[in-house]
Scaffold this motif. Structure first.
Motif, PDB file in Angstrom:
ATOM      1  N   LEU A 123       0.813  -1.208   0.000  1.00  6.19           N
ATOM      2  CA  LEU A 123       0.000   0.000   0.000  1.00  6.19           C
ATOM      3  C   LEU A 123       0.852   1.264   0.000  1.00  6.19           C
ATOM      4  CD1 LEU A 123      -2.576  -1.191   2.680  1.00  6.19           C
ATOM      5  CD2 LEU A 123      -2.960  -1.049   0.218  1.00  6.19           C
ATOM      6  N   ASP A 124       2.170   1.098  -0.199  1.00  9.28           N
ATOM      7  CA  ASP A 124       3.107   2.230  -0.151  1.00  9.28           C
ATOM      8  C   ASP A 124       3.112   2.887   1.222  1.00  9.28           C
ATOM      9  OD1 ASP A 124       4.485   2.199  -2.516  1.00  9.28           O
ATOM     10  OD2 ASP A 124       3.002   3.376  -3.596  1.00  9.28           O
ATOM     11  N   LYS A 125       2.946   2.083   2.257  1.00 10.26           N
ATOM     12  CA  LYS A 125       2.992   2.573   3.631  1.00 10.26           C
ATOM     13  C   LYS A 125       4.099   1.833   4.382  1.00 10.26           C
ATOM     14  CE  LYS A 125      -1.965   3.623   3.749  1.00 10.26           C
ATOM     15  NZ  LYS A 125      -3.261   3.363   4.416  1.00 10.26           N
ATOM     16  N   TYR A 126       4.667   2.511   5.355  1.00 10.87           N
ATOM     17  CA  TYR A 126       5.813   1.969   6.082  1.00 10.87           C
ATOM     18  C   TYR A 126       5.384   1.292   7.390  1.00 10.87           C
ATOM     19  CZ  TYR A 126       8.789   4.564   2.871  1.00 10.87           C
ATOM     20  OH  TYR A 126       9.410   5.028   1.745  1.00 10.87           O
ATOM     21  N   LEU A 127       6.132   0.264   7.760  1.00 13.53           N
ATOM     22  CA  LEU A 127       5.950  -0.385   9.044  1.00 13.53           C
ATOM     23  C   LEU A 127       6.536   0.525  10.120  1.00 13.53           C
ATOM     24  CD1 LEU A 127       5.202  -3.085  10.565  1.00 13.53           C
ATOM     25  CD2 LEU A 127       7.612  -3.693  10.304  1.00 13.53           C
ATOM     26  N   VAL A 145       2.215  -1.909  16.436  1.00 13.39           N
ATOM     27  CA  VAL A 145       2.877  -1.585  15.169  1.00 13.39           C
ATOM     28  C   VAL A 145       1.776  -1.393  14.133  1.00 13.39           C
ATOM     29  CG1 VAL A 145       5.033  -2.778  15.666  1.00 13.39           C
ATOM     30  CG2 VAL A 145       3.189  -4.028  14.575  1.00 13.39           C
ATOM     31  N   ARG A 146       2.028  -0.530  13.173  1.00 13.14           N
ATOM     32  CA  ARG A 146       1.016  -0.233  12.163  1.00 13.14           C
ATOM     33  C   ARG A 146       1.698   0.246  10.893  1.00 13.14           C
ATOM     34  NH1 ARG A 146       0.432   5.349  12.051  1.00 13.14           N
ATOM     35  NH2 ARG A 146       1.378   6.435  13.828  1.00 13.14           N
ATOM     36  N   GLN A 147       0.886   0.679   9.917  1.00 11.22           N
ATOM     37  CA  GLN A 147       1.404   1.226   8.667  1.00 11.22           C
ATOM     38  C   GLN A 147       1.192   2.737   8.639  1.00 11.22           C
ATOM     39  OE1 GLN A 147       0.225  -1.253   5.050  1.00 11.22           O
ATOM     40  NE2 GLN A 147      -1.188  -2.025   6.611  1.00 11.22           N
ATOM     41  N   SER A 148       2.159   3.444   8.054  1.00  7.97           N
ATOM     42  CA  SER A 148       2.059   4.900   7.936  1.00  7.97           C
ATOM     43  C   SER A 148       2.770   5.338   6.655  1.00  7.97           C
ATOM     44  CB  SER A 148       2.700   5.579   9.142  1.00  7.97           C
ATOM     45  OG  SER A 148       2.817   6.981   8.939  1.00  7.97           O
ATOM     46  N   ARG A 149       2.272   6.411   6.057  1.00  8.27           N
ATOM     47  CA  ARG A 149       2.916   6.941   4.848  1.00  8.27           C
ATOM     48  C   ARG A 149       4.160   7.760   5.182  1.00  8.27           C
ATOM     49  NH1 ARG A 149       0.191   5.491   0.570  1.00  8.27           N
ATOM     50  NH2 ARG A 149      -2.069   5.275   0.654  1.00  8.27           N
ATOM     51  N   ASN A 150       4.353   8.071   6.442  1.00  7.79           N
ATOM     52  CA  ASN A 150       5.500   8.877   6.856  1.00  7.79           C
ATOM     53  C   ASN A 150       6.721   7.974   7.045  1.00  7.79           C
ATOM     54  OD1 ASN A 150       7.248  10.786   7.815  1.00  7.79           O
ATOM     55  ND2 ASN A 150       6.239  11.040   9.801  1.00  7.79           N
ATOM     56  N   GLY A 151       7.491   7.826   5.996  1.00  9.85           N
ATOM     57  CA  GLY A 151       8.693   6.993   6.078  1.00  9.85           C
ATOM     58  C   GLY A 151       9.902   7.715   6.616  1.00  9.85           C
ATOM     59  N   SER A 152       9.777   9.039   6.832  1.00 13.07           N
ATOM     60  CA  SER A 152      10.923   9.796   7.345  1.00 13.07           C
ATOM     61  C   SER A 152      10.987   9.776   8.866  1.00 13.07           C
ATOM     62  CB  SER A 152      10.846  11.250   6.862  1.00 13.07           C
ATOM     63  OG  SER A 152       9.652  11.870   7.336  1.00 13.07           O
ATOM     64  N   SER A 153       9.961   9.259   9.507  1.00  9.39           N
ATOM     65  CA  SER A 153       9.932   9.207  10.965  1.00  9.39           C
ATOM     66  C   SER A 153      10.926   8.174  11.492  1.00  9.39           C
ATOM     67  CB  SER A 153       8.516   8.840  11.434  1.00  9.39           C
ATOM     68  OG  SER A 153       8.503   8.503  12.800  1.00  9.39           O
ATOM     69  N   ARG A 154      11.488   8.443  12.689  1.00  4.10           N
ATOM     70  CA  ARG A 154      12.400   7.488  13.306  1.00  4.10           C
ATOM     71  C   ARG A 154      11.688   6.177  13.616  1.00  4.10           C
ATOM     72  NH1 ARG A 154      12.177   7.324  19.096  1.00  4.10           N
ATOM     73  NH2 ARG A 154      10.562   8.681  19.942  1.00  4.10           N
ATOM     74  N   PRO A 157     -11.643  -2.083  11.045  1.00  7.29           N
ATOM     75  CA  PRO A 157     -10.377  -1.866  11.766  1.00  7.29           C
ATOM     76  C   PRO A 157      -9.157  -2.472  11.086  1.00  7.29           C
ATOM     77  CG  PRO A 157     -11.527  -3.725  12.706  1.00  7.29           C
ATOM     78  CD  PRO A 157     -12.410  -3.207  11.612  1.00  7.29           C
ATOM     79  N   TRP A 158      -9.339  -3.060   9.886  1.00  4.08           N
ATOM     80  CA  TRP A 158      -8.194  -3.687   9.214  1.00  4.08           C
ATOM     81  C   TRP A 158      -7.219  -2.655   8.655  1.00  4.08           C
ATOM     82  CZ3 TRP A 158     -13.096  -5.702   9.024  1.00  4.08           C
ATOM     83  CH2 TRP A 158     -13.236  -7.013   9.478  1.00  4.08           C
ATOM     84  N   ARG A 159      -7.734  -1.537   8.193  1.00  3.99           N
ATOM     85  CA  ARG A 159      -6.904  -0.546   7.518  1.00  3.99           C
ATOM     86  C   ARG A 159      -5.712  -0.137   8.391  1.00  3.99           C
ATOM     87  NH1 ARG A 159     -10.354   4.233   5.790  1.00  3.99           N
ATOM     88  NH2 ARG A 159     -11.110   2.693   4.300  1.00  3.99           N
ATOM     89  N   ASN A 160      -4.517  -0.207   7.794  1.00  2.00           N
ATOM     90  CA  ASN A 160      -3.246   0.192   8.429  1.00  2.00           C
ATOM     91  C   ASN A 160      -2.775  -0.761   9.534  1.00  2.00           C
ATOM     92  OD1 ASN A 160      -3.056   2.437   6.778  1.00  2.00           O
ATOM     93  ND2 ASN A 160      -4.068   3.785   8.245  1.00  2.00           N
ATOM     94  N   SER A 161      -3.506  -1.839   9.782  1.00  2.00           N
ATOM     95  CA  SER A 161      -3.097  -2.774  10.829  1.00  2.00           C
ATOM     96  C   SER A 161      -2.020  -3.731  10.311  1.00  2.00           C
ATOM     97  CB  SER A 161      -4.296  -3.574  11.333  1.00  2.00           C
ATOM     98  OG  SER A 161      -4.808  -4.417  10.305  1.00  2.00           O
TER      99      SER A 161
END
Length: 490
Positions: A16-20, A29-38, A122-126
Motif C-alpha cells: 500500500l506504499d505505507k511503512y511499518l 505496530v502499524r502502517q504509515s505513509r510517513n517513512g521519514s519518521s524514526r 479496523p483492518w486498515r493500516n493494521s
C-alpha cells in the motif's frame, strides 16, 4: 538475506506504499505513509546459526514479535507487536527472510507471514501475521526493503538503547548512506533471478510491440503524454524502443515514437480507485519511474515497477476501458490484465553474416527493421482490426461492489467500485465468491432500496439474463449488521 546483510537498519514498505512503524505506546505496530519518521527505522540483528533469519528492533528498543493475540475475534490473523526480548521464547522475535522478486516475505516461527492489511477499519493500516488464503490478499505479505547504513556515530545504537530509548533521535540526512539497490547487478542477483527474469523476451530487441490480454496494443497517443490500448498494431505509435539500464541486468526502459519514456506516474486514474496512470515523459533526470523489470510468466511477460506494481491493461466500462495503469491485481478476474505478449519488430545484429561474393552487398546498418514480423510465439498476423479476433466475452454477470463503513455509509458510491464476474443466481453462492475475492469473512451482501435509499440484505435469487448488479458489503461487526438482526432481516 542480501536485502539485510549490508545494513544495520531498514525501512519496510508494504504493497500500500505505507511503512511499518512502531507506535509510541511501545506495543502497537502499524502502517504509515510517513517513512521519514524514526519510528519507521528497524535495526537488523542477524540470528546466529540461522542464515536467513533476522530480528528487527524498533527505535524504542523492542522487537517486532509474532504474538498469539487475535487481531479480531472470529477472524484469522494474530497481532504483530513490539515486545522485549525473551530468551528461550522459541523464536517469536525471529523472522525468516524469503525473497520474492525485488521484494521479501517475512515468515514467523508459526509459519505465518507479516502482513500489511488494507480494506476498511479496523483492518486498515493494521499489521498481523497470517496466511494469505484468498487471492485478493496474496500481495499483502510482500514488503519492499529500503536499506540504510548508519555511520560510526550510530553503530552502537542497537546495543545502547535501553531505558533511555526515547532520547534517541534519528540521524541527520547527511549521516545516512543509501545501500546499493537490490536491482543492481551482482553475482547473486544473476543466479537468483535468472529463473523469473523475462529478459529473454527482449534479447537483442531494438524495438517491440506489447499486446495485452485484450488483444490490444500498448499505444503512445499523439498528445505525447497519454498511453492507451488499441487494436491497430501496425501504427508507429505501437512501437517502443528498448533501452537497457546501465549497471542493471534485469531492467529496461521503453521509449515511444515521440522519444518519451513509458513512465509509472503517481497520478491516480480515478479518485477513490486503485491504480495510477502510465504516461509518456521526458524527465530531466532518468529515475526509477521509467524503469521496468520484465518478469516471465509462461509464454508472456509482466512488467514490474521498482515499487512492486505491474503495467496493467484495463478492461470493463469507460473510463477504465483501454486505459493503462500500474497496479497490483487483487482480484482473480484481473490477474491476466498484467500479462503481455512481446512482438519483436526490430533487432540488433550482433555480427554481420558471411556474404556470398556474387551476392549484392547488404546495407550498412546496426539493425534489421521488421515492421510486420510475427510475435515470438508465431501468433497471428497483426495488421489491423480486420485481422484480429475479438477477445472472448466473460461468461456470467459483472457484480460491482463497495464495502460499507460501520454505520452503513459508503464513500464514493457513485464510483463504479470493485468488480468480479459471477456465474449463477444464488445469493449464498455470490457471498462465497465475494468472500474468496476479498478475504472478508461473514460479510452480508446488500442492495440499496431505490425508494428510501436504505440497505437491505439480499435474500432472493439474482435477476435472470445476467443483469449487471451493484451491491454493498456489510461487515458482521458493524452497527448496521446489528440493526439487521434486531429487525429480523438476517
Amino acid at each position: 538475506m542480501e536485502f539485510f546483510e549490508k545494513s544495520k537498519a531498514v525501512k519496510l514498505r508494504s504493497h500500500l506504499d505505507k511503512y511499518l512503524v512502531a507506535d509510541d505506546d511501545q506495543i502497537e505496530v502499524r502502517q504509515s505513509r510517513n517513512g521519514s519518521s524514526r519510528r519507521a527505522q528497524w535495526v537488523v540483528e542477524v540470528v546466529e546459526g540461522k542464515e536467513r533469519c533476522v530480528r528487527l528492533k524498533s527505535c524504542h528498543g523492542r522487537y517486532l514479535t509474532a504474538s498469539v493475540i487475535p487481531f479480531f475475534l472470529g477472524m484469522t490473523g494474530n497481532k504483530a507487536v513490539q515486545a522485549d526480548f525473551e530468551p528461550g521464547s522459541q523464536g517469536i522475535h525471529e523472522w525468516e527472510v524469503i525473497r520474492d522478486g525485488f521484494q521479501v516475505r517475512l515468515r514467523s516461527c508459526c509459519g505465518t507471514y507479516l502482513r500489511g492489511n488494507g480494506g476498511t477499519p479496523p483492518w486498515r493500516n493494521s499489521i498481523t501475521h497470517d496466511e494469505p488464503y484468498a487471492s485478493a490478499t496474496q500481495n499483502w505479505i510482500l514488503w519492499d526493503v529500503e536499506n540504510v547504513k548508519l555511520l560510526d556515530d550510530f553503530d552502537s545504537f542497537s546495543s545502547s538503547v535501553s531505558d533511555d530509548h526515547c532520547a534517541w533521535e534519528p540521524p541527520s540526512p547527511m549521516s545516512i548512506i543509501s545501500v546499493q539497490s537490490p536491482m543492481k547487478s551482482s553475482k547473486f542477483q544473476k543466479n537468483s533471478i535468472k529463473f523469473i527474469s523475462g529478459m529473454d523476451f527482449f534479447q537483442n530487441a531494438k524495438a517491440v510491440r506489447l499486446r495485452s490480454h485484450h488483444d490490444k496494443y500498448l499505444l503512445a497517443e499523439e498528445d505525447e503524454e497519454s498511453v492507451t490500448q488499441d487494436r491497430n498494431g501496425s501504427s508507429k505509435n505501437a512501437r517502443w524502443v528498448v533501452e537497457p539500464v546501465p549497471g542493471y541486468d534485469f531492467v529496461i526502459r521503453l521509449k515511444s515514437c515521440y522519444g518519451k519514456y513509458l513512465t509509472a506516474s503517481n497520478q491516480p486514474l480515478l479518485l477513490g480507485v486503485t491504480g495510477r496512470k502510465v504516461i509518456q515523459t521526458q524527465p530531466g533526470r532518468l529515475d526509477s519511474s521509467i524503469e521496468w523489470e520484465p518478469v516471465k510468466d509462461g509464454s508472456r511477460v509482466k512488467l514490474k515497477t521498482r515499487y512492486g506494481n505491474f503495467l496493467r491493461a484495463n478492461g470493463g466500462l469507460p473510463p477504465w476501458r483501454n486505459s493503462v495503469t500500474h497496479d497490483i491485481p487483487y482480484r482473480t478476474v484481473t490477474q491476466d490484465w498484467i500479462l503481455w505478449d512481446v512482438d519483436v519488430v526490430e533487432i540488433h545484429v550482433q555480427s554481420p553474416p558471411s556474404q556470398n561474393p556474387s551476392a549484392p552487398p547488404l546495407p550498412h546498418s546496426d539493425s534489421l527493421d521488421l515492421p510486420y514480423t510475427k510475435s515470438l510465439k508465431f501468433s497471428r498476423q497483426e495488421s489491423g482490426d480486420s485481422n484480429v479476433s475479438s477477445p472472448r466475452k466473460a461468461e456470467g454477470r459483472i457484480i460491482y461492489y463497495h464495502v460499507a463503513e460501520e454505520d452503513g455509509s459508503v464513500e464514493d458510491e457513485g464510483v463504479q467500485g470493485y468488480s468480479l464476474v459471477f456465474k449463477g443466481n444464488g445469493v449464498e453462492e455470490l457471498t462465497r465468491k465475494i468472500t474468496e475475492e476479498t478475504g472478508l469473512e461473514g460479510i452480508i451482501v446488500c442492495c440499496r432500496s431505490p425508494l428510501n435509499g436504505k440497505l437491505y440484505p439480499l435474500r432472493l435469487d439474482l435477476p435472470p439474463n445476467n443483469v449487471t448488479m451493484q451491491v454493498v458489503l456489510v461487515l458482521p461487526s458493524s452497527t448496521v449488521a446489528r440493526e439487521f438482526e434486531e429487525q429480523g432481516l438476517l
